[in-house]
Design an enzyme around this catalytic site. Structure first.
Site, PDB file in Angstrom:
ATOM      1  N   CYS A   3      20.560 -37.499 -12.475  1.00  0.00           N
ATOM      2  CA  CYS A   3      20.311 -36.494 -13.523  1.00  0.00           C
ATOM      3  C   CYS A   3      20.253 -37.162 -14.902  1.00  0.00           C
ATOM      4  CB  CYS A   3      21.344 -35.376 -13.454  1.00  0.00           C
ATOM      5  SG  CYS A   3      20.856 -33.929 -14.414  1.00  0.00           S
TER       6      CYS A   3
ATOM      7  N   HIS B 171      19.963 -33.675  -8.170  1.00  0.00           N
ATOM      8  CA  HIS B 171      21.350 -33.948  -7.800  1.00  0.00           C
ATOM      9  C   HIS B 171      21.462 -34.108  -6.285  1.00  0.00           C
ATOM     10  CE1 HIS B 171      23.422 -33.146 -11.641  1.00  0.00           C
ATOM     11  NE2 HIS B 171      22.378 -32.367 -11.883  1.00  0.00           N
TER      12      HIS B 171
ATOM     13  N   GLU C  75      23.984 -34.907  -4.674  1.00  0.00           N
ATOM     14  CA  GLU C  75      25.301 -34.394  -4.251  1.00  0.00           C
ATOM     15  C   GLU C  75      25.328 -32.868  -4.189  1.00  0.00           C
ATOM     16  OE1 GLU C  75      24.464 -35.328  -7.197  1.00  0.00           O
ATOM     17  OE2 GLU C  75      25.598 -34.291  -8.753  1.00  0.00           O
TER      18      GLU C  75
END
Lengths: 258, 206
Positions: free
Chosen positions: B79, B183, B185
């Site tokens: 990001c 992202h 994650e």
């Protein structure tokens, strides 16, 4: 092209899952962590947890729920309900939430939106609003008024004006919950959602009234919503995430296929 | 052992939680000396480029990251971390790390239906095979939240693109540096696979 998001809404009371119907008569229907994991594995795009715990001394239970969800669910999720200060927001973000939802506290103290936005970034701050359809008044000319405290208190604020104000203050997203539609399963408030979506440049999430896949299609197209919240539709097993998404994809709404 | 750069830029614990889930040891560190000795680095970040750079400079993390990069340590930017590896950012008109030639640019749209930030799930198109994107299938979607995007100077540094209004670089990199605007994650199983690929990557790339 950006997909429309399907967001599962989990009302949590004293650490347990509840589903409100027109904001009265809530009953527990399960474990929020287990439910969150199940929806995640089924391909839900996002989750939101609303803490409807009555007493503030029970609120730390929610942080345990947030931490447990964050350890096994790898999609964004937000947390709302009872967040009154930037410190409250920091606690849930630290526990693992991606975003915070502010509602009543933001109406009482709009500066909370600005402060949270500055502290965490606009993308972390979701302004959630409960909206009641009313005869237009000089204060609420759109015919939509903001209500608080789960729908019990009228504020005199015009919903469109409040949406724009929220955006100016630094909210990164709006959740528009129609009190009239909530819990009915008769469809989202299309006109309300569209008018707010057209009034702001930030994403708008439609909430309240989703009873079948076609309702989602309506609010994600005609209602111009960027995302739709679903609750009882999934909680009661009336449909599945996969079924919802398949229907939407086959009917001209691009969503992420699990 | 993965070192996650801690510079008070957003929710870095979510990266650590994802690595825990994958059974990989990681530590978050604000210490440039520890970072200098790291053998694998994740550089996450949410927030504003200028204030992030201020913190990185104050802590000496900017120099430590440059050294790690020169030393050939595999680095994954995420990001904001994919934007400030470039020379500059339009956000606050800030000089950034310069690990890769280029600039972060703000989305500009005339169409009001294209909201900013670009928030939500979007598919990526791999334009150059890369071990970290191994196993990404056509139409696979990842979670984005951003108002700026990284634009490398050399088009060959674009590894994958995404489309929002027009195509923009979603994954960039060169040699031992790779950086994703989305992202991983927060991108479900598809994102976890990318983290797993990074863990297994030896840092050799074009």
């Amino acid at each position: 092209m950006l997909s429309k998001r399907i967001i599962a809404c989990l009302d949590v009371r004293d650490g347990k899952l509840a589903k409100s119907v027109k904001f009265v008569d809530t009953k527990d229907i399960g474990d929020p962590v287990e439910t969150a994991r199940r929806y995640y594995e089924a391909g839900i795009d996002e989750l939101v947890f609303y803490d409807i715990t009555a007493s503030s001394d029970q609120r730390s239970i929610l942080l345990d729920v947030v931490a447990a969800v964050a350890a096994q669910v790898f999609i964004p999720f937000s947390v709302g309900g009872g967040l009154r200060t930037v410190a409250d927001c920091a606690r849930v973000l630290l526990a693992g939430a991606e975003k915070v939802n502010v509602n009543t506290a933001a109406v009482q103290n709009p500066q909370l939106i600005a402060d949270a936005s500055r502290a965490f970034g606009a993308q972390c701050v979701v302004l959630s609003m409960d909206v009641l359809a009313v005869p237009p008044t000089p204060a609420a000319p759109s015919g939509y008024e903001i209500v608080t405290h789960g729908g019990r208190t009228r504020t005199g604020l015009d919903a469109l004006a409040w949406s724009r104000r929220g955006e100016e203050l630094g909210a990164g997203e709006l959740v528009v919950n129609s009190i009239d539609a909530d819990g009915t399963r008769e469809g989202y408030a299309i006109d309300l959602t569209r008018r707010i979506a057209e009034a702001v440049r930030i994403p708008v999430v439609a909430s309240g009234g989703g009873g079948k896949a076609e309702h989602l299609r309506q609010v994600l197209t005609g209602g111009k919503a960027d995302a739709a919240l679903v609750a009882s539709l999934l909680h009661y097993g009336l449909t599945t995430v996969a079924e919802l998404k398949r229907y939407l994809n086959q009917n001209g709404v691009k969503v992420r296929m699990p | 052992m993965i070192h996650i750069v801690d510079y008070k830029a957003g929710n870095i614990t979510s990266v650590k939680r994802a690595l825990n889930h994958l059974g990989v040891d990681s530590v978050t560190t604000p210490d440039p000396d520890i970072l200098r000795r790291a053998d694998k680095v994740i550089f996450p970040g949410v927030g504003q480029a200028a204030s992030a750079m201020t913190v990185l400079r104050e802590r000496g993390l900017d120099a430590a990251l440059r050294e790690a990069c020169v030393r050939g340590v595999p680095i994954l930017g995420i990001c904001l971390g994919s934007q400030i590896v470039l020379d500059r950012s339009e956000e606050g008109d800030t000089a950034c790390l310069g690990l890769l030639a280029g600039e972060s640019k703000r989305f500009v749209f005339s169409d009001p239906a294209l909201k900013i930030p670009h928030m939500g799930w979007n598919r990526i198109r791999v334009v150059r095979d890369h071990p970290v994107l191994g196993g990404v299938v056509a139409e696979e979607e990842f979670y984005f939240v951003h108002s700026y995007y990284p634009q490398p100077e050399d088009p060959a540094d674009v590894i994958a693109e995404c489309e929002y209004g027009s195509p923009f670089p979603a994954v960039i990199g060169r040699a031992n540096l790779v950086a994703a605007q989305f992202h991983p994650e927060k991108s479900g199983p598809a994102g976890l696979r990318i983290l797993r690929n990074f863990i297994e990557w030896n840092g050799r790339g074009r």
